[in-house]
Design a protein around this motif. Structure first.
Motif, PDB file in Angstrom:
ATOM      1  N   TYR A 170       0.852  -1.192   0.000  1.00 29.90           N
ATOM      2  CA  TYR A 170       0.000   0.000   0.000  1.00 29.90           C
ATOM      3  C   TYR A 170       0.886   1.239   0.000  1.00 29.90           C
ATOM      4  O   TYR A 170       1.936   1.263   0.640  1.00 29.90           O
ATOM      5  CB  TYR A 170      -0.900   0.018   1.245  1.00 29.90           C
ATOM      6  CG  TYR A 170      -1.843   1.200   1.272  1.00 29.90           C
ATOM      7  CD1 TYR A 170      -3.049   1.154   0.604  1.00 29.90           C
ATOM      8  CD2 TYR A 170      -1.503   2.371   1.946  1.00 29.90           C
ATOM      9  CE1 TYR A 170      -3.911   2.235   0.611  1.00 29.90           C
ATOM     10  CE2 TYR A 170      -2.362   3.451   1.959  1.00 29.90           C
ATOM     11  CZ  TYR A 170      -3.563   3.382   1.286  1.00 29.90           C
ATOM     12  OH  TYR A 170      -4.406   4.459   1.288  1.00 29.90           O
ATOM     13  N   SER A 171       0.437   2.266  -0.727  1.00 28.52           N
ATOM     14  CA  SER A 171       1.158   3.539  -0.740  1.00 28.52           C
ATOM     15  C   SER A 171       0.167   4.672  -1.008  1.00 28.52           C
ATOM     16  O   SER A 171      -0.695   4.563  -1.881  1.00 28.52           O
ATOM     17  CB  SER A 171       2.235   3.521  -1.827  1.00 28.52           C
ATOM     18  OG  SER A 171       2.924   4.751  -1.834  1.00 28.52           O
TER      19      SER A 171
ATOM     20  N   SER B 258      -0.358   9.303   0.024  1.00 32.00           N
ATOM     21  CA  SER B 258       0.197  10.505   0.648  1.00 32.00           C
ATOM     22  C   SER B 258      -0.920  11.410   1.138  1.00 32.00           C
ATOM     23  O   SER B 258      -2.024  11.401   0.594  1.00 32.00           O
ATOM     24  CB  SER B 258       1.075  11.276  -0.341  1.00 32.00           C
ATOM     25  OG  SER B 258       2.205  10.523  -0.690  1.00 32.00           O
TER      26      SER B 258
ATOM     27  N   SER C 103       3.062   3.977   3.692  1.00 29.04           N
ATOM     28  CA  SER C 103       3.476   2.827   2.889  1.00 29.04           C
ATOM     29  C   SER C 103       3.576   1.583   3.763  1.00 29.04           C
ATOM     30  O   SER C 103       3.594   1.668   4.992  1.00 29.04           O
ATOM     31  CB  SER C 103       4.825   3.102   2.222  1.00 29.04           C
ATOM     32  OG  SER C 103       5.818   3.328   3.201  1.00 29.04           O
TER      33      SER C 103
END
Length: 141
Positions: free
Chosen positions: A48-49, A51, A106
């Motif tokens: 998973y990533s 922002s 992340s």
């Protein structure tokens, strides 16, 4: 006492928003806020990533535009770069907050579920904004 007027008074001619009021006052800086409204969903046991971004305010001159802190409902197994974790971000000393342009999330979440995060962002003028964002992790596909 004009008997032909429909309204009782006419003190308000028109409304203006906060940004327009700031412009009239000569403020060139927009209000500090967390620009991200949601996080993309993920899957358990899959990378998973994402922002979280700030916007406006008075950026710090070095080390990243903002300082960050987060409060979370439960551990997700993810890492949150450049942010402090606290049970009371509003009461946490500024020196303990992480500094960066954004928070980078992340890792590989282990368990499906919905996780609530309260993100706090702070600018160089000591303004603080906060936003609750929910991350949904679906069962492994």
């Amino acid at each position: 006492t004009d008997m032909d007027r429909a309204e009782a008074n006419d003190d308000i001619v028109r409304w203006i928003g906060i940004d327009e009021l700031r412009a009239y006052a000569g403020c060139s800086v927009t209000q500090l806020k967390i620009a991200s409204n949601e996080l993309p969903y993920g899957f358990a046991s899959s990378a998973y990533s994402a922002s979280v971004y700030g916007d406006g305010g008075v950026p710090f001159s070095s080390g990243g535009n903002y300082k960050w802190c987060r409060q979370e409902s439960a551990s997700t197994g993810l890492s949150f770069a450049s942010t402090a974790l606290s049970t009371d971000c509003a009461g946490l000393a500024e020196a303990s907050w992480g500094q960066a342009d954004s928070i980078v999330i992340s890792g590989t979440p282990g368990t499906a579920g919905s996780y609530s995060f309260t993100f706090f962002v702070r600018d160089d003028d000591d303004n603080i904004a906060q936003k609750v964002i929910v991350l949904t992790i679906n069962p492994a596909s």
